[in-house]
Write an enzyme that holds these catalytic residues in place. Structure first.
Site: not given
Lengths: 501, 167, 501, 167
Positions: A112, A196, A231, A288
């Protein structure tokens, strides 16, 4: 073709293989010998004990099996080894094609933090935050102060909502950092996390891209995935209720640019947060096939797994960007073995009855059957139910109809939750963001449903007790003997039925 | 025959004809729910799948363990005889006593959040269990004192295993 | 909404009703109390004994039920009362909307002979033959001499291949005429027949039209229905492999012209024969929803039942002709309870096991379940399996995959026949006409299938005997006791299972 | 245990381990088919649904009455003990005798195409039955003389009912 996965996605991939005339090889853990994906395959090999670390995550063992079975390619599905660059390299080293991007692209975009650097390099807007992994909780705190709370801690590797923690204030940082890092370590074998800014009221919208080995890359529209709990995506749609042709083009072209910059090949997903002013911010890229790929298949008319396989055979993309048209609306519900009335606690166990929906506009990608014992070791996804119709409203109503048809007995599932969401006026109006579902759950609403007279419920229960208990119902005719006997006989019947499935 | 049930906290007495639901039986018959007559056309299409027609209205019913699903709604029920009801009556007096925190599903203990002797609030987390890749915090059913902690981190537990007792 | 039908089509219609929030009323014969369409409905009423003449064909009784239940509309499905103008009028007289064309249009187009006159009136080419019913076998012979043998005798009422007889020479006429007339009388309550030239090597291609009450009529592309046995459709496709955009437009516009000339409303199908030179000849019009409507739904993305209901509510068509685009290819297999190895003899009985296909591109409209006893009284259609994919070849391969997944135990079905057709090079090349299937069946080919080693079959059978026979398998462990016991125990298990379903 | 089978006209002897397929059993075991060893990993996922793995190759098998489906192909089979095989051996001597035409499914007799005493060819139509809206002509299994006609037009018949005898 070896499919290094289990459950519905293994079946999904093998179905396209069969349609293309490709032989299929399944691998299975000790818990999965009787799983659907094993009995669907042409060949099947055991690869170890039930825990994923001793079976589905054992890349070396899977490569050995692949060599021994003489396969040409391995499809990793999602999860497990799907985003493991070392495994992709090991396959290549063994002369076996890995269905997915090259290891280099996976390294660049799968991490990431590195993906965020790549996004910066192509000028793609992203959510403010760190572009490298955080050394320790101190650095996390410093960075959070810099960009401002609330922030989100995320695992540098992996995806699927694992290793994520929202941090609302500095005080929460130490515990959240430890929890995110440990979950990331457990889930992906890598404890690195970054952070973030936490964008409130934003939507999670992602772009499906598909790239071939000849430098062609197309985007197949977006998916709206804002309905999430912890999430984890719960409902996905295509298209998004708020994405028009122009925003789609901008997001799609940005996604293709990023993929091309990394030499990406095969199916990939670029995830964005989108705010109310149609600004989009890069979140991460999933290198993916995605769980929710069916909604894209339904609105584009394409078969993403077939495209992956054709690309892996070196063929150019079958469609050009201008030929890709979206038609209608598709919604996917992820049916999980979990108990919505008990804080969504996983509910493994034996499925005693399975009545599945069908008919117009309904697609089900299911990995279980009546009689199957859902193992405790893996993700509790049982099935993906997808409804397709001409409009979003018709697709929602179609999904409600299909959910009414769905009966899964023996274990708890979240089927009832979907009914509640799909009847909610906010959802139906398309007013959703990543906080939507948690708000709905806090609202503690009534579970809706048809009115059923009390005497009908009593009658149904009494008739089941009388009829299921014993064939001749001799015991029941003698009230003097008491009903404890009836009850235990009835339980026996339930057990027998479970075994016979 | 007569069946005593408890549904949604209410006791129900249902009187059914002696003959049962022979597959060959056609048409409606009379039953009594708490003494009130109901004419029903009932048909068991498969084990555990029942179609009831009452005054033209059709209800699809499915048996799921101790729950009956009618038109998609779940109604937990229990079958009772009078002796058991009597026993339950006595048992209710104990509800102020110690309460157990049990594992709702098989899994592995990740963390124990309380120590023996510690005071806990109602709904305070007691033990964290991981199952199917998800962590779940199990909470105390009442405010009180932890009189026993039965597990430690790393233990494998089966569904129903005792994790802790709260007095 | 009352659905005056049974089986898969009753379910199909109720599904769209539910999605539109319309309450559903089922009617059932004594044989159908436990049928799927009854337990799917909100209300259900028995209408008589098992034979259709005493239940599903009793229009008066059904109208009474409709009035008593207070419904707004009746959907007749296909077959039974679907093309019965008197029933449509009786509904209208009772203030209940009949979902279909007005009785006047039904009379004009539903009678095959009057429809041929209507075709002549709009200048639509038709197959040479009589435009009125034949008075007797003498007139039939005279007309046949005039247009030349071979000819086809057809029932003036009805459809579905009932009351049809090919006549190759004058000598065959008396027997064929009697057989066609008696079958027509039995099937439709009207023994009138007409004749037309038998076109060899022609394809059966039909146009789906949809008209509203405001004078709008659109065509939704064609269906290829040439794969027939005894004039009954077995496989249908959309689009046809031989119809290009121009031919589609010509046929579609002709079909709309005919429908508009009769004041047609709702869904209808105009059937044509198409020869090798792209000439098309009007055959007849079916004034109802067609069995094979799902293939049209899949390639157009529309819901034909929903459109019928919206039209019946007085709404204008939701699509204009230029908005209708075909995408991909759809194939439907009609799964029948019949024994292909015994001259397709019907095979009623109890379904002991039902494993149904699913996954990408598969739609199933099924009217049965495991444990259901297929009654002897009605059409043996169990289910319609439909595959959708980007191309005809991919759709065929997808259907083959789905057929491999399909297991129906306890009764014989024609599933194996489809495998043979879909693997046949002629079919795959699209070289089919209405005589194709009879030719294939005469060719007496090998049933294809994977090679299975003999010892594996022996092992499987032996393990079933050992495991299904008795839980503890005590008897089997004593070879001295003989296996007759084992066999009977195993049969018991089979029966038990059948009952438990 | 040993199971004697007849499949595709061939007799088979299958020797299985005594323990049976316990659900908990993992891994492969040895069987003997006509004396030849076969190592198989067999697993019964549901009643009547079996997965066999032999040398890595996986076979999905489903039981359908007296037929076993393997990979979609149908293999009728019969279970025998030696006494029954002996009986069958004797019975084959009778195959030249009278043969019955029986109803293959329930239905209604539409037409009788032959009269008692009439000579018929093999595969000549004897009786027409209607079931599920389809007419089906039932044919003589052999050339011979119709010794008995057991039904007339309009009769309802059940599956297996005698329609006619051909000597």
């Amino acid at each position: 073709m070896l499919v290094a996965n289990r459950g519905e996605i293994a079946l999904r991939i093998m179905r396209s293989c069969r349609e293309m005339g490709l032989g299929t090889v399944a691998v299975y853990s000790d818990a999965d010998r009787t799983a659907l994906h094993v009995s669907y395959a042409d060949e099947a090999y055991g690869i170890g004990a039930a825990p994923a670390t001793e079976s589905y995550l054992r890349g070396g063992r899977i490569c050995e099996v692949a060599l021994c079975a003489g396969v040409d390619a391995i499809h990793p599905g999602y999860g497990f080894l799907a985003e493991n660059a070392e495994f992709a390299e090991a396959c290549a080293g063994a002369g076996i094609r890995f269905i997915g991007p090259p290891a280099s692209a996976m390294r660049m975009l799968g991490s990431k933090t590195r993906a965020r650097q790549a996004a910066d390099a192509v000028g793609m807007p992203r959510v403010p935050g760190s572009v490298t992994s955080l050394r320790d909780v101190e650095e996390a705190r410093r960075m959070a102060e810099e960009i401002g709370y609330p922030v989100m801690l995320k695992a540098s590797a992996g995806g699927g909502g694992k290793g994520m923690r929202a941090v609302l204030s500095a005080a929460q940082m130490p515990e959240a950092f430890a929890a995110a890092a440990s979950e990331a370590e457990r889930s992906f074998g890598c404890g690195e996390v970054y952070l973030e800014r936490l964008l409130a009221q934003a939507r999670h919208i992602e772009i499906q891209v598909m790239a071939d080995e000849h430098g062609n890359c197309v985007y197949l529209g977006e998916r709206e995935c804002s309905v999430q709990r912890r999430h984890q995506k719960v409902i996905e749609e295509a298209p998004s209720a708020v994405v028009g042709a122009e925003l789609r083009r901008r997001m799609g072209e940005a996604a293709c640019l990023l993929a091309l910059s990394a030499g990406y090949v095969s199916a990939g997903t670029v995830e964005f947060l989108v705010d109310g002013a149609e600004n989009f911010y890069f979140l991460e890229m999933n290198t993916r096939l995605q769980v929710e790929h069916p909604v894209t298949e339904l609105v584009t008319g394409l078969d993403l797994v077939r495209m992956q396989l054709e690309i892996a055979m070196g063929e150019p993309l079958v469609v050009r960007q201008e030929e890709i048209a979206l038609r209608g609306h598709a919604i996917e519900c992820r049916i999980y073995a979990e108990d919505p009335e008990n804080d969504f606690c996983p509910s493994p166990g034996r499925i005693t009855r399975l009545l599945q929906p069908a008919g117009p506009g309904i697609r089900e990608d299911c990995g279980v059957y009546a009689g199957w014992e859902v193992p405790v070791e893996y993700d509790p996804l049982l099935s993906k139910l997808v409804a397709f119709a001409g409009t979003r409203e018709a697709a929602i109503d179609r999904m409600l109809r299909a959910l009414d048809e769905y009966v899964i007995s023996g274990i708890k599932t979240n089927v009832g939750l979907f009914r509640r969401i799909l009847l909610d006026p906010e959802f139906r109006a398309g007013r959703i963001d990543t906080g939507y579902l948690e708000r709905l759950l806090r609202a503690d609403g009534e579970t809706c449903g048809a009115e059923v007279p009390e005497e009908v419920v009593a009658l149904a229960a009494a008739l089941f007790v009388a009829e299921m208990g014993c064939g001749a119902s001799a015991v029941h005719r003698e009230p003097g003997k008491g009903l404890a006997t009836a009850e235990s006989r009835w339980s026996d019947a339930g057990r027998r039925e479970g075994l016979r499935g | 025959m007569t069946v005593w049930l408890e549904i949604d906290g209410r006791r129900r007495r249902v009187e059914l004809p002696e003959a049962g639901l022979a597959p060959s039986r056609a048409g409606a018959f009379e039953c009594f729910v708490d003494g009130a007559a109901v004419v029903v056309d009932a048909s068991l299409s498969r084990a555990g799948v029942l179609s009831l027609i009452v005054a033209g209205r059709q209800y699809a019913c499915v048996l799921d363990g101790d729950v009956v699903l009618v038109e998609g709604r779940r109604f937990p029920f229990a079958v009772h005889d009078l002796r058991e009801l009597a026993r339950r009556g006595r048992a209710t007096g104990d509800e102020q006593g110690p309460r157990a925190v049990r594992a709702p599903m098989p899994g592995r203990v990740v963390r124990v959040l309380v120590a023996q002797g510690e005071e806990v609030a109602a709904q305070q987390g007691v033990v964290v269990i991981e199952a199917m890749k998800m962590q779940n915090e199990l909470r105390s059913p009442k405010a009180g004192r932890v009189s026993r902690v039965a597990v430690q981190a790393g233990d494998a537990v089966a569904a129903g295993d005792l994790l802790a007792l709260v007095d």
